[in-house]
Design a protein around this motif. Structure first.
Motif, PDB file in Angstrom:
ATOM      1  N   VAL A 187      -7.664  -4.870 -13.189  1.00  0.00           N
ATOM      2  CA  VAL A 187      -6.385  -5.137 -12.534  1.00  0.00           C
ATOM      3  C   VAL A 187      -6.630  -5.526 -11.088  1.00  0.00           C
ATOM      4  O   VAL A 187      -7.392  -4.865 -10.380  1.00  0.00           O
ATOM      5  N   MET A 188      -5.983  -6.593 -10.649  1.00  0.00           N
ATOM      6  CA  MET A 188      -6.030  -6.954  -9.239  1.00  0.00           C
ATOM      7  C   MET A 188      -4.698  -6.572  -8.592  1.00  0.00           C
ATOM      8  O   MET A 188      -3.632  -6.826  -9.155  1.00  0.00           O
TER       9      MET A 188
ATOM     10  N   THR B 153       4.432   1.572  -6.542  1.00  0.00           N
ATOM     11  CA  THR B 153       4.969   0.462  -7.328  1.00  0.00           C
ATOM     12  C   THR B 153       3.838  -0.140  -8.152  1.00  0.00           C
ATOM     13  O   THR B 153       3.626   0.236  -9.291  1.00  0.00           O
ATOM     14  N   ALA B 154       3.041  -1.005  -7.557  1.00  0.00           N
ATOM     15  CA  ALA B 154       1.952  -1.632  -8.318  1.00  0.00           C
ATOM     16  C   ALA B 154       0.914  -0.630  -8.809  1.00  0.00           C
ATOM     17  O   ALA B 154       0.283  -0.845  -9.842  1.00  0.00           O
TER      18      ALA B 154
ATOM     19  N   ALA C  40       0.585  -0.678  -2.306  1.00  0.00           N
ATOM     20  CA  ALA C  40       1.749  -0.410  -3.150  1.00  0.00           C
ATOM     21  C   ALA C  40       1.570   0.847  -3.981  1.00  0.00           C
ATOM     22  O   ALA C  40       1.976   0.926  -5.132  1.00  0.00           O
ATOM     23  N   GLY C  41       0.956   1.864  -3.385  1.00  0.00           N
ATOM     24  CA  GLY C  41       0.782   3.137  -4.063  1.00  0.00           C
ATOM     25  C   GLY C  41       1.730   4.184  -3.531  1.00  0.00           C
ATOM     26  O   GLY C  41       2.787   3.858  -2.987  1.00  0.00           O
TER      27      GLY C  41
ATOM     28  N   MET D 267      -5.178  -8.740 -15.337  1.00  0.00           N
ATOM     29  CA  MET D 267      -3.786  -8.810 -14.907  1.00  0.00           C
ATOM     30  C   MET D 267      -3.712  -8.587 -13.401  1.00  0.00           C
ATOM     31  O   MET D 267      -4.606  -7.966 -12.808  1.00  0.00           O
ATOM     32  N   VAL D 268      -2.671  -9.118 -12.803  1.00  0.00           N
ATOM     33  CA  VAL D 268      -2.412  -8.933 -11.371  1.00  0.00           C
ATOM     34  C   VAL D 268      -1.071  -8.214 -11.239  1.00  0.00           C
ATOM     35  O   VAL D 268      -0.078  -8.616 -11.850  1.00  0.00           O
ATOM     36  N   ILE D 269      -1.051  -7.131 -10.464  1.00  0.00           N
ATOM     37  CA  ILE D 269       0.199  -6.418 -10.175  1.00  0.00           C
ATOM     38  C   ILE D 269       0.381  -6.416  -8.663  1.00  0.00           C
ATOM     39  O   ILE D 269      -0.483  -5.921  -7.941  1.00  0.00           O
ATOM     40  N   THR D 270       1.491  -6.948  -8.207  1.00  0.00           N
ATOM     41  CA  THR D 270       1.721  -7.038  -6.758  1.00  0.00           C
ATOM     42  C   THR D 270       2.938  -6.197  -6.377  1.00  0.00           C
ATOM     43  O   THR D 270       3.741  -5.849  -7.231  1.00  0.00           O
TER      44      THR D 270
END
Length: 223
Positions: free
Chosen positions: A143-144, A159-160, A149-150, A220-223
């Motif tokens: 995961v990127m 969030t991410a 966003a923690g 996957m990318v989570i922003t």
């Protein structure tokens, strides 16, 4: 009822220090100086700043208006800041001054609890996406992330990062590529948090993100 305690993010990742905010000025400085960072956390801090202002200076119309204006000027582009202040204004303006201080604390706490619940929901929905990837091939799900966003940035698990923590709790192997090391070391905060949680991760320069994606080294990318 007379103070909130924050983790001073300007000291991270080198020192862990807490600060008590007791006045409107304290809350405004914490937001402006980035002692609190992350959109959800900024909104919650602003809401509590309104409550602090009404407790310490009185809850008359002029004081309420002043608090909203001071906090609103701290980070003009912060969406959650202005959303939270607008929510506080809607609740407090119709009330008598005698009822405002208690109502302000209650609404600020509701904003905090709402954010925590949102983080939990993001974690649950994101976990399903990570779990689906984990069934396709062996090895950790890569995961990127982008930005900070923690839980540092929110009032809950993040969030991410919430899906990443949910995957870890579910026993799914995850490896995180942490980007956005500029302009204010957001990635360093994410890395600090992941290290504390025991989540495997690599802090990358932003220019490395495209190379990793081109090589299909990111699932996957989570922003």
């Amino acid at each position: 009822g007379d103070a909130i305690v924050i983790l001073d993010q300007t000291a991270l990742p080198f020192r862990t220090e807490t600060i008590s905010l007791r006045t409107l000025s304290d809350a405004a400085h914490a937001i402006r100086s980035m002692q609190v960072r992350g959109a959800p956390l900024i909104g919650a801090t602003a809401a509590h700043g309104v409550a602090l202002a009404l407790v310490s200076s009185g809850a008359e119309d002029a004081n309420l208006t002043h608090a909203l204006e001071v906090l609103g000027s701290t980070r003009p582009t912060a969406v959650n800041l202005h959303w939270a202040l607008a929510r506080m204004a809607r609740v407090l303006h119709p009330l008598s001054s005698d009822a405002r201080a208690q109502a302000a604390w209650a609404e600020a706490e509701a904003i905090r609890a709402d954010d925590a619940a949102s983080c939990d929901a993001i974690g649950r929905h994101g976990l399903a996406l990570i779990a689906a990837i984990a069934t396709r091939r062996p090895g950790p799900v890569r995961v990127m992330t982008h930005c900070n966003a923690g839980w540092l940035a929110t009032c809950g698990a993040g969030t991410a990062l919430a899906p990443i923590y949910a995957a870890q709790a579910a026993g799914i192997a995850v490896e995180v590529f942490v980007s956005e090391t500029r302009p204010r070391n957001q990635g360093l905060l994410t890395a600090w948090e992941l290290r504390a949680a025991g989540v495997p991760h690599t802090l990358i320069a932003d220019n490395a993100a495209g190379l990793l994606l081109m090589r299909a080294q990111v699932d996957m990318v989570i922003t």
